[in-house]
Design an enzyme around this catalytic site. Structure first.
Site, short mmCIF file in Angstrom:
data_model
loop_
_atom_site.label_atom_id
_atom_site.label_comp_id
_atom_site.label_asym_id
_atom_site.label_seq_id
_atom_site.Cartn_x
_atom_site.Cartn_y
_atom_site.Cartn_z
N GLN A 119 0.86 -1.19 0.00
CA GLN A 119 0.00 0.00 0.00
C GLN A 119 0.89 1.23 0.00
OE1 GLN A 119 -3.62 0.09 0.42
NE2 GLN A 119 -3.40 2.30 0.07
N ASP A 236 12.07 11.04 -3.74
CA ASP A 236 11.56 10.22 -2.64
C ASP A 236 12.33 8.90 -2.54
OD1 ASP A 236 10.01 9.64 -0.47
OD2 ASP A 236 8.26 8.97 -1.62
N1 LIG Z 1 6.72 -3.50 -9.11
C1 LIG Z 1 6.46 -4.06 -7.95
N2 LIG Z 1 6.66 -5.38 -7.76
C2 LIG Z 1 6.42 -5.94 -6.56
N3 LIG Z 1 5.97 -5.26 -5.49
C3 LIG Z 1 5.74 -3.95 -5.62
C4 LIG Z 1 5.96 -3.28 -6.86
N4 LIG Z 1 5.65 -1.98 -6.69
C5 LIG Z 1 5.27 -1.84 -5.42
N5 LIG Z 1 5.31 -3.01 -4.77
C6 LIG Z 1 4.98 -3.24 -3.37
O1 LIG Z 1 3.96 -2.35 -2.98
C7 LIG Z 1 4.42 -1.51 -1.92
C8 LIG Z 1 3.80 -0.14 -2.08
O2 LIG Z 1 4.37 0.46 -3.21
P1 LIG Z 1 4.23 2.00 -3.53
O3 LIG Z 1 5.31 2.34 -4.49
O4 LIG Z 1 2.84 2.30 -3.95
O5 LIG Z 1 4.38 2.68 -2.15
P2 LIG Z 1 5.64 3.11 -1.32
O6 LIG Z 1 6.78 3.39 -2.23
O7 LIG Z 1 5.87 2.07 -0.26
O8 LIG Z 1 5.10 4.41 -0.66
P3 LIG Z 1 4.87 5.84 -1.32
O9 LIG Z 1 3.90 5.68 -2.43
O10 LIG Z 1 4.33 6.58 -0.18
O11 LIG Z 1 6.21 6.30 -1.79
C9 LIG Z 1 5.95 -1.52 -2.05
O12 LIG Z 1 6.58 -1.23 -0.85
C10 LIG Z 1 6.21 -2.94 -2.51
O13 LIG Z 1 6.27 -3.82 -1.41
#
Ligand SMILES: Nc1ncnc2c1ncn2[C@@H]1O[C@H](COP(=O)(O)OP(=O)(O)OP(=O)(O)O)[C@@H](O)[C@H]1O
Length: 434
Positions: A119, A236
């Site tokens: 998330q 970020d």
């Molecule tokens: N391409 C991907 N493959 C596998 N898991 C993913 C991928 N992208 C995101 N995730 C999983 O989903 C989580 C949330 O991703 P997202 O990039 O939306 O949020 P974040 O980077 O943790 O937070 P923010 O959006 O606040 O920077 C990640 O921490 C990861 O565990």
């Protein structure tokens, strides 16, 4: 009566006509074949131009990261693909060559959004099986997103031009009614943050793996800062935005995203994540490439110490900097006995330069890459054989445990001291990105 010479002429003419017909047929057959293979090539390139791809059974092309064809996840891939084909006749492609999907296609690919990978501040991320059989991650933008379709398309076009093996590449998108989604290549080992702080059951990252991860991140940032035209500042960088593939190679995620979408959640007008933000940016509100370098320095320090930046990492680093080899005292205990002290110190040295309070004194990303490469080259030449265990005598082991318990006490004290500060940041911590 037709004479012999007329017969010869007729024969030659018919022969020539037949030959011409055959040549034409051959020409059109070759043209048709070439067009088909060019289209297939284009389609594969749109699914991740810089990704190595290989052809699995029955011609299904799977991105390398999801190449575990023997896994149960991929067993149904070929079957799944045939069911997809009729849907994708009207698949469109954005200006940057990124395929656009319909909402119902993503709904199908994610099995109606069943497997959640994580998330983020934009919304949930789901696991998906794409039409070509490859695994993907579908990042669903929250429905209250302030970004209009036009801006979203612009963002897709911008993201679509960025491709590097150390970036989590965008392989598709969806804008359908009120839905906006970004489809990324799947990173089967999730994020680095989970590996560092995931608890007892989480597999320990070896020093070699950590070195490689630092180098991979550095290459990814180098591409954004120095390879992309125009250059891209990440804004970020944090361990949660470093994703790991099946062989624990690291890729930078979340680059180039406009954080305007989360503006309404922000209290200070700053974009970034608490603990990783360049103090100069906080005071001046000016974000530069050197602010990315600061955040990268924090990630390197996390890899060395396994202390979370929101758990007073920088306070520990400041304490450690009071003695020449202070970093030895706060090194991740899981590395003791399994890492070269000299390499750890060298890595801490570059990290400390990255987090220098004066941005101008921080190295460029190119310099960081060169520095890490030198550490790795030194290792491969077998110059540094001393390990953490071999460099401590028996007497030192007692000293070490005393030091560790002192650090633990400091941890508790700093935790209490920072309690108030943490509360201030509570809201931002919950949403992670500002
Ligand atoms: N391409 C991907 N493959 C596998 N898991 C993913 C991928 N992208 C995101 N995730 C999983 O989903 C989580 C949330 O991703 P997202 O990039 O939306 O949020 P974040 O980077 O943790 O937070 P923010 O959006 O606040 O920077 C990640 O921490 C990861 O565990």
């Amino acid at each position: 009566m037709v004479n012999r010479s007329d017969l010869v002429v007729i024969g030659i003419s018919v022969g020539l006509a037949l030959g011409l017909l055959l040549a034409l047929l051959l020409f059109f057959a070759i043209k048709w074949f070439n067009d088909r293979s060019r289209l297939r090539r284009c389609a594969n390139e749109q699914n991740g131009p810089t990704l190595p791809v290989h052809t699995a059974k029955r011609g299904v092309v799977i991105p390398d990261d999801s190449a575990n064809t023997a896994s149960p996840e991929n067993a149904a891939v070929t079957q799944h693909q045939s069911r997809w084909n009729h849907h994708n006749k009207d698949l469109t492609v954005s200006a940057s060559g990124i395929p656009r999907y319909h909402y119902k296609d993503i709904q199908k690919a994610t099995q109606n959004f069943t497997t959640i990978l994580g998330q983020g501040s934009f919304g949930p991320v789901y696991k998906a099986v794409m039409p070509n059989g490859g695994l993907a991650a579908a990042k669903v933008h929250a429905s209250n997103s302030s970004q209009g379709d036009k801006e979203f398309h612009t963002e897709v076009s911008l993201l679509g031009r960025l491709h590097h093996r150390n970036l989590v590449n965008l392989i598709g998108y969806c804008v359908d009614k009120s839905h906006q989604m970004l489809i990324y290549e799947f990173m089967s080992n999730g994020n680095l943050e989970n590996f560092l702080y995931g608890g007892e059951e989480t597999r320990i990252l070896s020093w070699e793996e950590r070195l490689q991860i630092v180098l991979d991140i550095s290459h990814g940032i180098e591409y954004l800062h120095e390879g992309a035209v125009p250059p891209v500042i990440h804004r970020d960088l944090k361990s949660a935005n470093i994703l790991l593939d099946h062989s624990m190679r690291a890729k930078v995620a979340d680059f180039g995203l406009s954080k305007e979408m989360v503006l309404d959640r922000m209290t200070s007008g700053l974009k970034g994540t608490h603990g990783y933000m360049d103090p100069t940016y906080i005071s001046t509100k000016k974000y530069t490439m050197k602010s990315d370098i600061y955040s990268f320095g924090v990630i390197i320090l996390e890899l060395i110490t396994a202390i979370h930046p929101q758990q007073n990492l920088m306070e520990y680093i400041n304490l450690a900097s009071m003695s020449p080899d202070g970093i030895d005292e706060i090194v991740d205990q899981k590395l003791v006995g399994n890492a070269s002290i000299e390499e750890v110190r060298l890595m801490a040295k570059i990290a400390n330069r990255c987090v220098h309070k004066t941005p101008r004194k921080r190295p460029s990303i190119g310099e960081v890459t060169q520095f890490i490469l030198k550490i790795k080259q030194g290792r491969s030449r077998g110059r540094r054989q001393d390990t953490m265990s071999s460099s401590f005598s028996v007497g030192d082991v007692e000293d070490l445990s005393r030091v560790i318990s002192r650090i633990k006490d400091q941890h508790v004290e700093l935790g209490l001291l920072a309690g108030v500060k943490e509360e201030d940041h509570q809201e931002r911590n919950n949403t992670t990105a500002l």
